[in-house]
Design a protein around this motif. Sequence first.
Motif, PDB file in Angstrom:
ATOM      1  N   TYR A  26     -28.706  11.166  19.866  1.00 49.40           N
ATOM      2  CA  TYR A  26     -28.032  10.650  21.056  1.00 49.40           C
ATOM      3  C   TYR A  26     -27.339  11.776  21.819  1.00 49.40           C
ATOM      4  N   LYS A  27     -26.655  12.651  21.093  1.00 48.20           N
ATOM      5  CA  LYS A  27     -25.924  13.765  21.722  1.00 48.20           C
ATOM      6  C   LYS A  27     -26.886  14.725  22.433  1.00 48.20           C
ATOM      7  N   LYS A  28     -27.980  15.060  21.767  1.00 52.55           N
ATOM      8  CA  LYS A  28     -28.962  15.960  22.384  1.00 52.55           C
ATOM      9  C   LYS A  28     -29.605  15.323  23.613  1.00 52.55           C
ATOM     10  N   ALA A  29     -29.926  14.039  23.519  1.00 50.37           N
ATOM     11  CA  ALA A  29     -30.525  13.334  24.657  1.00 50.37           C
ATOM     12  C   ALA A  29     -29.552  13.305  25.834  1.00 50.37           C
ATOM     13  N   GLU A  30     -28.296  13.054  25.548  1.00 52.91           N
ATOM     14  CA  GLU A  30     -27.262  13.046  26.586  1.00 52.91           C
ATOM     15  C   GLU A  30     -27.160  14.419  27.262  1.00 52.91           C
ATOM     16  N   VAL A  33     -30.149  14.932  29.606  1.00 52.12           N
ATOM     17  CA  VAL A  33     -29.990  14.236  30.884  1.00 52.12           C
ATOM     18  C   VAL A  33     -29.044  15.028  31.787  1.00 52.12           C
ATOM     19  N   GLU A  34     -27.938  15.499  31.236  1.00 50.26           N
ATOM     20  CA  GLU A  34     -26.978  16.290  32.016  1.00 50.26           C
ATOM     21  C   GLU A  34     -27.631  17.560  32.555  1.00 50.26           C
ATOM     22  N   LEU A  35     -28.385  18.259  31.709  1.00 51.83           N
ATOM     23  CA  LEU A  35     -29.055  19.491  32.122  1.00 51.83           C
ATOM     24  C   LEU A  35     -30.087  19.204  33.212  1.00 51.83           C
ATOM     25  N   MET A  36     -30.891  18.178  33.015  1.00 53.06           N
ATOM     26  CA  MET A  36     -31.920  17.810  33.995  1.00 53.06           C
ATOM     27  C   MET A  36     -31.280  17.533  35.351  1.00 53.06           C
ATOM     28  N   ARG A  37     -30.196  16.783  35.354  1.00 54.00           N
ATOM     29  CA  ARG A  37     -29.514  16.468  36.616  1.00 54.00           C
ATOM     30  C   ARG A  37     -28.890  17.715  37.243  1.00 54.00           C
ATOM     31  N   ARG A  38     -28.315  18.574  36.415  1.00 48.95           N
ATOM     32  CA  ARG A  38     -27.659  19.791  36.913  1.00 48.95           C
ATOM     33  C   ARG A  38     -28.644  20.707  37.636  1.00 48.95           C
ATOM     34  N   VAL A  57     -36.655  12.717  28.757  1.00 51.71           N
ATOM     35  CA  VAL A  57     -35.748  12.009  29.651  1.00 51.71           C
ATOM     36  C   VAL A  57     -36.335  12.067  31.055  1.00 51.71           C
ATOM     37  N   ILE A  58     -36.174  10.986  31.781  1.00 54.83           N
ATOM     38  CA  ILE A  58     -36.628  10.906  33.171  1.00 54.83           C
ATOM     39  C   ILE A  58     -35.555  10.186  33.961  1.00 54.83           C
ATOM     40  N   ASP A  59     -35.290  10.690  35.160  1.00 53.97           N
ATOM     41  CA  ASP A  59     -34.314  10.036  36.026  1.00 53.97           C
ATOM     42  C   ASP A  59     -34.688  10.265  37.475  1.00 53.97           C
ATOM     43  N   VAL A  60     -35.210   9.249  38.104  1.00 57.48           N
ATOM     44  CA  VAL A  60     -35.494   9.359  39.533  1.00 57.48           C
ATOM     45  C   VAL A  60     -34.591   8.424  40.342  1.00 57.48           C
ATOM     46  N   VAL A  61     -33.754   7.647  39.650  1.00 55.18           N
ATOM     47  CA  VAL A  61     -32.889   6.709  40.358  1.00 55.18           C
ATOM     48  C   VAL A  61     -31.423   6.763  39.944  1.00 55.18           C
ATOM     49  N   LYS A 103     -51.361   4.484  38.102  1.00 58.10           N
ATOM     50  CA  LYS A 103     -50.608   3.364  37.526  1.00 58.10           C
ATOM     51  C   LYS A 103     -50.831   3.357  36.023  1.00 58.10           C
ATOM     52  N   ILE A 104     -49.729   3.262  35.265  1.00 60.05           N
ATOM     53  CA  ILE A 104     -49.831   3.274  33.806  1.00 60.05           C
ATOM     54  C   ILE A 104     -48.944   2.194  33.191  1.00 60.05           C
ATOM     55  N   LYS A 105     -49.392   1.668  32.072  1.00 62.10           N
ATOM     56  CA  LYS A 105     -48.546   0.798  31.253  1.00 62.10           C
ATOM     57  C   LYS A 105     -48.130   1.648  30.067  1.00 62.10           C
ATOM     58  N   VAL A 106     -46.817   1.731  29.839  1.00 60.55           N
ATOM     59  CA  VAL A 106     -46.296   2.625  28.813  1.00 60.55           C
ATOM     60  C   VAL A 106     -45.491   1.876  27.770  1.00 60.55           C
ATOM     61  N   CYS A 107     -45.331   2.542  26.652  1.00 62.03           N
ATOM     62  CA  CYS A 107     -44.560   2.005  25.541  1.00 62.03           C
ATOM     63  C   CYS A 107     -43.718   3.138  24.960  1.00 62.03           C
ATOM     64  N   ALA A 108     -42.462   2.851  24.627  1.00 62.21           N
ATOM     65  CA  ALA A 108     -41.575   3.836  24.001  1.00 62.21           C
ATOM     66  C   ALA A 108     -40.411   3.079  23.381  1.00 62.21           C
ATOM     67  N   TYR A 109     -39.526   3.834  22.751  1.00 62.32           N
ATOM     68  CA  TYR A 109     -38.286   3.272  22.219  1.00 62.32           C
ATOM     69  C   TYR A 109     -37.124   3.901  22.965  1.00 62.32           C
ATOM     70  N   ASN A 110     -36.055   3.116  23.157  1.00 59.08           N
ATOM     71  CA  ASN A 110     -34.863   3.669  23.788  1.00 59.08           C
ATOM     72  C   ASN A 110     -33.886   4.142  22.714  1.00 59.08           C
ATOM     73  N   LEU A 111     -32.722   4.606  23.117  1.00 57.88           N
ATOM     74  CA  LEU A 111     -31.741   5.135  22.160  1.00 57.88           C
ATOM     75  C   LEU A 111     -31.169   4.069  21.227  1.00 57.88           C
ATOM     76  N   ASN A 112     -31.362   2.798  21.563  1.00 59.01           N
ATOM     77  CA  ASN A 112     -30.914   1.708  20.689  1.00 59.01           C
ATOM     78  C   ASN A 112     -32.003   1.277  19.722  1.00 59.01           C
ATOM     79  N   GLY A 113     -33.150   1.973  19.766  1.00 61.32           N
ATOM     80  CA  GLY A 113     -34.259   1.641  18.885  1.00 61.32           C
ATOM     81  C   GLY A 113     -35.078   0.453  19.364  1.00 61.32           C
ATOM     82  N   GLN A 114     -34.822  -0.013  20.594  1.00 61.18           N
ATOM     83  CA  GLN A 114     -35.561  -1.148  21.139  1.00 61.18           C
ATOM     84  C   GLN A 114     -36.854  -0.660  21.773  1.00 61.18           C
TER      85      GLN A 114
END
Length: 170
Positions: A26-30, A33-38, A57-61, A103-114
């Motif tokens: 979680y800490k590394k992922a956080e 995200v901070e580095l990517m935005r910076r 990590v991806i953030d376009v919004v 167009k793609i259909k994707v599958c992954a897990y989030n940080l909550n394991g969902q």
Amino acid sequence: MNIVTYPAPVLRQKAKPLTEINADVYKKAEKMVELMRRVHGIGLAAPQVGWSVRLFVIDVVGNNVDDNVFINPSIMEEAGETSNEEGCLSFPGIMGKVIRTHKIKVCAYNLNGQKIEVVLEDLLARAWQHELDHLNGCLFIDRMSPASRLAASQQLKELEQSYKKDRVPV
């Protein structure tokens, strides 16, 4: 945490699946995200920070951290094709035309394991494919059109020379 630049060997390695989501992940992922935005990126894969695991990590919004982290991602379905300019944080200043699935259909897990399954198009689909390539040791220069690759050849040589120079023992 810093961005690794081409031709660092970690960028060509196939990343290992993450088997546990803990405080360190979680800490590394956080931080990613901070580095990517910076640096004003829209995506960053773990190998790009020297961490060879299947996470990006991806953030376009501008979502919160939990919504931007994708663990053990895969593409389930693909449709259409599009060509557009791409760049990469591990290749500063280099851009090139790359053909991707529209167009793609994707599958992954989030940080909550969902488990997450979603359909993506346009920029989000392109970013997902670009970051997933990083997890497989494939770089956007491998997918560039021949003309783009030729146009970037001098810049690539300069990155390679700079990398070697930085690693020469004194």
